[in-house]
Design a protein around this motif. Structure first.
Motif, PDB file in Angstrom:
ATOM      1  N   LEU A  62       7.552  15.325  -4.006  1.00 17.08           N
ATOM      2  CA  LEU A  62       7.417  13.924  -3.611  1.00 17.08           C
ATOM      3  C   LEU A  62       5.954  13.562  -3.393  1.00 17.08           C
ATOM      4  O   LEU A  62       5.481  12.508  -3.834  1.00 17.08           O
ATOM      5  CB  LEU A  62       8.222  13.653  -2.335  1.00 17.08           C
ATOM      6  N   ALA A  63       5.221  14.446  -2.714  1.00 15.42           N
ATOM      7  CA  ALA A  63       3.799  14.183  -2.456  1.00 15.42           C
ATOM      8  C   ALA A  63       3.011  14.122  -3.755  1.00 15.42           C
ATOM      9  O   ALA A  63       2.132  13.255  -3.928  1.00 15.42           O
ATOM     10  CB  ALA A  63       3.235  15.252  -1.525  1.00 15.42           C
ATOM     11  N   ASP A  64       3.313  15.011  -4.679  1.00 18.27           N
ATOM     12  CA  ASP A  64       2.630  14.996  -5.976  1.00 18.27           C
ATOM     13  C   ASP A  64       2.882  13.674  -6.707  1.00 18.27           C
ATOM     14  O   ASP A  64       1.950  13.058  -7.255  1.00 18.27           O
ATOM     15  CB  ASP A  64       3.104  16.160  -6.847  1.00 18.27           C
ATOM     16  N   ASP A  65       4.128  13.249  -6.714  1.00 15.50           N
ATOM     17  CA  ASP A  65       4.475  12.020  -7.424  1.00 15.50           C
ATOM     18  C   ASP A  65       3.880  10.784  -6.750  1.00 15.50           C
ATOM     19  O   ASP A  65       3.496   9.815  -7.425  1.00 15.50           O
ATOM     20  CB  ASP A  65       5.997  11.874  -7.526  1.00 15.50           C
ATOM     21  N   ALA A  66       3.811  10.797  -5.430  1.00 12.91           N
ATOM     22  CA  ALA A  66       3.236   9.651  -4.713  1.00 12.91           C
ATOM     23  C   ALA A  66       1.786   9.424  -5.107  1.00 12.91           C
ATOM     24  O   ALA A  66       1.311   8.281  -5.167  1.00 12.91           O
ATOM     25  CB  ALA A  66       3.346   9.857  -3.208  1.00 12.91           C
ATOM     26  N   MET A  67       1.071  10.496  -5.390  1.00 13.07           N
ATOM     27  CA  MET A  67      -0.343  10.379  -5.755  1.00 13.07           C
ATOM     28  C   MET A  67      -0.544   9.668  -7.092  1.00 13.07           C
ATOM     29  O   MET A  67      -1.656   9.236  -7.407  1.00 13.07           O
ATOM     30  CB  MET A  67      -0.988  11.762  -5.804  1.00 13.07           C
ATOM     31  N   ARG A 114       1.954  14.654   2.059  1.00  9.65           N
ATOM     32  CA  ARG A 114       2.893  15.746   2.371  1.00  9.65           C
ATOM     33  C   ARG A 114       3.235  15.749   3.839  1.00  9.65           C
ATOM     34  O   ARG A 114       4.406  15.978   4.221  1.00  9.65           O
ATOM     35  CB  ARG A 114       2.259  17.079   1.936  1.00  9.65           C
ATOM     36  N   GLU A 115       2.247  15.484   4.706  1.00  9.67           N
ATOM     37  CA  GLU A 115       2.512  15.450   6.143  1.00  9.67           C
ATOM     38  C   GLU A 115       3.396  14.267   6.524  1.00  9.67           C
ATOM     39  O   GLU A 115       4.251  14.382   7.416  1.00  9.67           O
ATOM     40  CB  GLU A 115       1.179  15.377   6.905  1.00  9.67           C
ATOM     41  N   VAL A 116       3.230  13.145   5.845  1.00 11.48           N
ATOM     42  CA  VAL A 116       4.092  11.995   6.115  1.00 11.48           C
ATOM     43  C   VAL A 116       5.537  12.310   5.745  1.00 11.48           C
ATOM     44  O   VAL A 116       6.473  12.020   6.514  1.00 11.48           O
ATOM     45  CB  VAL A 116       3.586  10.754   5.339  1.00 11.48           C
ATOM     46  N   TYR A 117       5.741  12.891   4.575  1.00 12.10           N
ATOM     47  CA  TYR A 117       7.104  13.261   4.182  1.00 12.10           C
ATOM     48  C   TYR A 117       7.702  14.265   5.160  1.00 12.10           C
ATOM     49  O   TYR A 117       8.903  14.192   5.489  1.00 12.10           O
ATOM     50  CB  TYR A 117       7.121  13.835   2.769  1.00 12.10           C
ATOM     51  N   GLY A 125       0.786  -1.217   0.000  1.00  8.34           N
ATOM     52  CA  GLY A 125       0.000   0.000   0.000  1.00  8.34           C
ATOM     53  C   GLY A 125       0.821   1.271   0.000  1.00  8.34           C
ATOM     54  O   GLY A 125       1.780   1.428  -0.755  1.00  8.34           O
ATOM     55  N   ALA A 126       0.480   2.172   0.938  1.00  7.66           N
ATOM     56  CA  ALA A 126       0.996   3.543   0.888  1.00  7.66           C
ATOM     57  C   ALA A 126       2.471   3.658   1.248  1.00  7.66           C
ATOM     58  O   ALA A 126       3.124   4.610   0.828  1.00  7.66           O
ATOM     59  CB  ALA A 126       0.176   4.454   1.794  1.00  7.66           C
ATOM     60  N   VAL A 127       3.013   2.740   2.037  1.00  9.80           N
ATOM     61  CA  VAL A 127       4.454   2.816   2.303  1.00  9.80           C
ATOM     62  C   VAL A 127       5.207   2.737   0.979  1.00  9.80           C
ATOM     63  O   VAL A 127       6.085   3.560   0.683  1.00  9.80           O
ATOM     64  CB  VAL A 127       4.919   1.708   3.266  1.00  9.80           C
ATOM     65  N   HIS A 128       4.848   1.776   0.159  1.00  7.19           N
ATOM     66  CA  HIS A 128       5.505   1.640  -1.140  1.00  7.19           C
ATOM     67  C   HIS A 128       5.191   2.813  -2.056  1.00  7.19           C
ATOM     68  O   HIS A 128       6.057   3.284  -2.800  1.00  7.19           O
ATOM     69  CB  HIS A 128       5.090   0.329  -1.805  1.00  7.19           C
ATOM     70  N   ALA A 129       3.954   3.289  -2.015  1.00  2.45           N
ATOM     71  CA  ALA A 129       3.576   4.417  -2.876  1.00  2.45           C
ATOM     72  C   ALA A 129       4.416   5.646  -2.568  1.00  2.45           C
ATOM     73  O   ALA A 129       4.834   6.369  -3.475  1.00  2.45           O
ATOM     74  CB  ALA A 129       2.096   4.729  -2.702  1.00  2.45           C
ATOM     75  N   LEU A 130       4.688   5.891  -1.296  1.00 10.86           N
ATOM     76  CA  LEU A 130       5.490   7.057  -0.912  1.00 10.86           C
ATOM     77  C   LEU A 130       6.985   6.791  -1.050  1.00 10.86           C
ATOM     78  O   LEU A 130       7.785   7.727  -1.125  1.00 10.86           O
ATOM     79  CB  LEU A 130       5.149   7.498   0.515  1.00 10.86           C
ATOM     80  N   ALA A 131       7.367   5.530  -1.093  1.00 13.45           N
ATOM     81  CA  ALA A 131       8.780   5.193  -1.282  1.00 13.45           C
ATOM     82  C   ALA A 131       9.209   5.370  -2.739  1.00 13.45           C
ATOM     83  O   ALA A 131      10.345   5.775  -3.021  1.00 13.45           O
ATOM     84  CB  ALA A 131       9.043   3.755  -0.831  1.00 13.45           C
ATOM     85  N   ASP A 179      12.768  21.311   0.423  1.00 17.92           N
ATOM     86  CA  ASP A 179      11.929  21.937  -0.599  1.00 17.92           C
ATOM     87  C   ASP A 179      11.485  20.956  -1.688  1.00 17.92           C
ATOM     88  O   ASP A 179      10.811  21.343  -2.650  1.00 17.92           O
ATOM     89  CB  ASP A 179      12.625  23.144  -1.214  1.00 17.92           C
ATOM     90  N   SER A 180      11.856  19.681  -1.545  1.00 15.75           N
ATOM     91  CA  SER A 180      11.411  18.664  -2.508  1.00 15.75           C
ATOM     92  C   SER A 180      10.156  17.931  -2.036  1.00 15.75           C
ATOM     93  O   SER A 180       9.606  17.104  -2.783  1.00 15.75           O
ATOM     94  CB  SER A 180      12.522  17.636  -2.744  1.00 15.75           C
ATOM     95  N   LEU A 181       9.699  18.198  -0.817  1.00 17.01           N
ATOM     96  CA  LEU A 181       8.622  17.384  -0.243  1.00 17.01           C
ATOM     97  C   LEU A 181       7.306  17.538  -0.993  1.00 17.01           C
ATOM     98  O   LEU A 181       6.535  16.572  -1.106  1.00 17.01           O
ATOM     99  CB  LEU A 181       8.445  17.719   1.235  1.00 17.01           C
ATOM    100  N   ASP A 182       7.029  18.714  -1.497  1.00 17.58           N
ATOM    101  CA  ASP A 182       5.804  18.900  -2.282  1.00 17.58           C
ATOM    102  C   ASP A 182       5.842  18.061  -3.560  1.00 17.58           C
ATOM    103  O   ASP A 182       4.842  17.429  -3.933  1.00 17.58           O
ATOM    104  CB  ASP A 182       5.602  20.374  -2.630  1.00 17.58           C
TER     105      ASP A 182
END
Length: 385
Positions: free
Chosen positions: A354-359, A378-381, A262-268, A349-352
């Motif tokens: 990362l969040a966009d790409d995770a989606m 974004r909050e997780v990152y 799930g989301a762990v992999h999606a954000l990784a 400044d890359s966290l936004d």
């Protein structure tokens, strides 16, 4: 959990010291002679590839090593290697190494097969239609479980990764020799071991295909992995620990092949795609923060895993679930793995981005026990940074 479920895995698995000799005998028994060994240059330098090649040649086989695979393999490399494998006239493909060589070998076996299918048509779930060459896996890390999954992840652009998921990517055989993992450096042992734990946890908490077989395997995998990770990291020649880690990785792979992550992999994935962070480490860095986000939906399941590991936790689902997450965090610390994105020079400044790409990882996010929004990602990152 539904009453009806489908469970699939590789039909032939051999585990233990000497498994490579078993592979050679098996290939010979199947009448296969020209063997394309798909691997990477780092593994060639360790001497492992030479050891496997010698075992194949001693059985009268003709192996040829293709060692151009790199981490997060780009499409171009896989396509070029498939052409070389076809030119060699291979009648079987062996994926030797970690997740990248094994994932690449799956795709190459299709691309170099009798009726090649364009790679662009394969992405997604169930889109591989072409026959493939006979395919065998020899893992040298205890983490990805790729030897027993029907999944291949490739880099599809400058920074994006995409998955191919199809029963046709299940190998014909997996041959697991823990002796091949003895030389694995501590930092790779840590990150790949934590990756395998994530496979077990996300399989157990999956929203769509959670089933009794995967649950059983996930619990046993987690027991083996948590009980041996630190020992394997700090005493890398301990064969008992190495065997347990490799076995745990394999059965975690069987679990998440049937009840996806799930989301762990999606954000990784964006960490690997944008910053080339190794996949296992990417998972380890976001794992505790995604698990805490999931607490509202998954606390009962995390509590069950705490019980399965016999953790000394207070009564109550939330207390047990929190103890479980804290236990995993401490294991990560004790393994020596980096703990923060800033520790590996990921800029704030890359966290936004990362969040966009995770989606974009909808295939994974849909299976998370709690809906992961862009703001939540974004909050997780931020918590991981």
């Amino acid at each position: 959990m539904t009453d009806n479920f489908l469970f699939q895995t590789v039909p032939h698995c051999v585990f233990g010291e000497g498994a490579v000799a078993e592979l050679a005998a098996h290939l010979k028994g199947e009448g296969l002679t020209r063997i394309a060994v798909v691997t990477d240059k780092g593994l060639v330098a360790t001497g492992v590839v030479a050891t496997v090649g010698a075992a194949l040649r001693s059985a009268g086989l003709e192996p040829l090593v293709f060692d151009s695979i790199v981490a997060d393999p780009p499409e171009e490399i896989v396509i070029t290697m498939a052409e070389a494998v076809r030119d060699f006239g291979a009648d079987a493909v062996v994926g030797l190494g970690g997740g990248s060589p094994m994932d690449s070998a799956k795709v190459i076996a299709v691309l170099a097969g009798p009726k090649p299918q364009p790679l662009a048509e394969m992405y997604g779930v169930g889109n591989v239609t072409a026959p493939r060459l006979p395919l065998y896996m020899v893992p040298t890390t205890a983490g990805t479980g790729s030897e027993v999954t029907p999944i291949a992840i490739l880099t599809t652009g400058e920074t994006t990764k995409a998955g191919i998921v199809s029963p046709r990517l299940y190998a014909d055989g997996a041959f697991l020799d823990p002796a091949l993992t003895i030389g694995l450096p501590a930092h790779i042992t840590a990150s790949t071991g934590l990756d395998a734990m994530v496979h077990a946890i996300e399989s157990y908490t999956g929203r769509l295909k959670k089933n009794p077989m995967s649950d059983m395997l996930a619990k046993e995998a987690l027991r083996l992995l948590t009980g041996n990770l630190v020992r394997a990291c700090h005493h890398g020649d301990d064969m008992v620990a190495r065997e347990a880690m490799l076995r745990g990785s394999m059965i975690a792979g069987q679990a998440f092949a049937n009840s996806p992550v799930g989301a762990v992999h999606a954000l990784a994935y964006p960490l690997g795609g944008i910053f080339h962070v190794p996949h296992g480490l990417s998972n380890a860095l976001v794992m505790p923060h995604v698990l805490r986000f999931n607490l509202d939906a998954a606390a009962p399941l995390y509590a069950e895993l705490a019980d399965a590991l016999h953790l000394n936790a207070p009564d109550g689902e939330i207390a047990k679930a929190e103890a479980f997450i804290g236990y995993l965090e401490q294991l990560s610390i004790d393994s020596g793995a980096p703990q923060r994105l800033r520790d590996i020079d990921i800029p704030e400044d890359s966290l936004d981005r990362l969040a966009d790409d995770a989606m974009l990882q909808e295939r994974l996010l849909i299976n998370n026990p709690r809906e992961m929004t862009r703001d939540a990602a974004r909050e997780v990152y931020d918590a991981a940074w």
